[in-house]
Design a protein around this motif. Sequence first.
Motif, PDB file in Angstrom:
ATOM      1  N   HIS A 136       0.831  -1.208   0.000  1.00 11.44           N
ATOM      2  CA  HIS A 136       0.000   0.000   0.000  1.00 11.44           C
ATOM      3  C   HIS A 136       0.867   1.260   0.000  1.00 11.44           C
ATOM      4  O   HIS A 136       0.624   2.178  -0.787  1.00 11.44           O
ATOM      5  N   ALA A 137       1.858   1.297   0.867  1.00 14.75           N
ATOM      6  CA  ALA A 137       2.728   2.472   0.943  1.00 14.75           C
ATOM      7  C   ALA A 137       3.461   2.709  -0.374  1.00 14.75           C
ATOM      8  O   ALA A 137       3.546   3.846  -0.852  1.00 14.75           O
ATOM      9  N   VAL A 138       3.964   1.653  -0.959  1.00 11.17           N
ATOM     10  CA  VAL A 138       4.702   1.788  -2.219  1.00 11.17           C
ATOM     11  C   VAL A 138       3.783   2.297  -3.331  1.00 11.17           C
ATOM     12  O   VAL A 138       4.135   3.214  -4.079  1.00 11.17           O
ATOM     13  N   GLN A 197       3.285   6.414  -7.033  1.00 10.45           N
ATOM     14  CA  GLN A 197       2.198   7.228  -7.595  1.00 10.45           C
ATOM     15  C   GLN A 197       2.752   8.585  -8.024  1.00 10.45           C
ATOM     16  O   GLN A 197       3.090   9.409  -7.178  1.00 10.45           O
ATOM     17  N   PRO A 198       2.846   8.818  -9.326  1.00  8.77           N
ATOM     18  CA  PRO A 198       3.383  10.108  -9.772  1.00  8.77           C
ATOM     19  C   PRO A 198       2.414  11.250  -9.462  1.00  8.77           C
ATOM     20  O   PRO A 198       1.213  11.036  -9.285  1.00  8.77           O
ATOM     21  N   ASP A 199       2.941  12.442  -9.391  1.00 10.67           N
ATOM     22  CA  ASP A 199       2.121  13.617  -9.106  1.00 10.67           C
ATOM     23  C   ASP A 199       0.968  13.756 -10.095  1.00 10.67           C
ATOM     24  O   ASP A 199      -0.139  14.131  -9.715  1.00 10.67           O
ATOM     25  N   HIS A 235      -4.914   3.248 -10.979  1.00  6.68           N
ATOM     26  CA  HIS A 235      -4.365   3.324  -9.625  1.00  6.68           C
ATOM     27  C   HIS A 235      -4.998   2.249  -8.735  1.00  6.68           C
ATOM     28  O   HIS A 235      -4.298   1.508  -8.042  1.00  6.68           O
ATOM     29  N   SER A 236      -6.303   2.150  -8.784  1.00  6.97           N
ATOM     30  CA  SER A 236      -7.022   1.171  -7.960  1.00  6.97           C
ATOM     31  C   SER A 236      -6.725  -0.256  -8.397  1.00  6.97           C
ATOM     32  O   SER A 236      -6.620  -1.164  -7.565  1.00  6.97           O
ATOM     33  N   ALA A 255      -3.080  13.896  -9.095  1.00  8.03           N
ATOM     34  CA  ALA A 255      -3.966  15.000  -9.491  1.00  8.03           C
ATOM     35  C   ALA A 255      -5.027  14.548 -10.480  1.00  8.03           C
ATOM     36  O   ALA A 255      -6.196  14.903 -10.359  1.00  8.03           O
ATOM     37  N   ALA A 256      -4.629  13.767 -11.474  1.00  7.14           N
ATOM     38  CA  ALA A 256      -5.535  13.429 -12.574  1.00  7.14           C
ATOM     39  C   ALA A 256      -6.630  12.445 -12.184  1.00  7.14           C
ATOM     40  O   ALA A 256      -7.663  12.385 -12.851  1.00  7.14           O
ATOM     41  N   LYS A 257      -6.471  11.680 -11.090  1.00  9.97           N
ATOM     42  CA  LYS A 257      -7.534  10.760 -10.668  1.00  9.97           C
ATOM     43  C   LYS A 257      -8.676  11.510  -9.986  1.00  9.97           C
ATOM     44  O   LYS A 257      -9.718  10.939  -9.711  1.00  9.97           O
ATOM     45  N   ASN A 258      -8.475  12.787  -9.751  1.00 12.56           N
ATOM     46  CA  ASN A 258      -9.495  13.642  -9.144  1.00 12.56           C
ATOM     47  C   ASN A 258     -10.364  14.266 -10.236  1.00 12.56           C
ATOM     48  O   ASN A 258      -9.855  15.029 -11.066  1.00 12.56           O
TER      49      ASN A 258
END
Length: 113
Positions: A14-16, A22-24, A54-55, A28-31
């Motif tokens: 999870h942390a990784v 997870q790039p910046d 991402h998920s 931002a773009a998943k929002n």
Amino acid sequence: MEVLELAFQLLVAHAVLDFVLQPDVMAAAKNPQSKLHADGNREFPAWYYWMGSHSLGHGGAVYLITGSLWLGLIEVVLHALIDYSKCSKRTSLAQDQALHLLCKVGYIVFLLL
């Protein structure tokens, strides 16, 4: 697999995936409300592609660690819902992370039954 080992593997994955890999732009773009989507640029992928990939990464990690396809699929859905809630400002970052960790606890409890 020992409970402590399973918990450690799930937390590390999870942390990784949530912070290290997870790039910046993905954060931002998943929002859906991100300014990246404001100009209507059809060349830039829609938010749900970013959220989905991402998920899916998180679900894949849960599957690989637990060996359970169902837990992996559940993680895909729950991770997306929890992140969507954070993106919609219904939850804070701390609440978001607590919910993700509770999911991992739930998977461990399920596997112990």
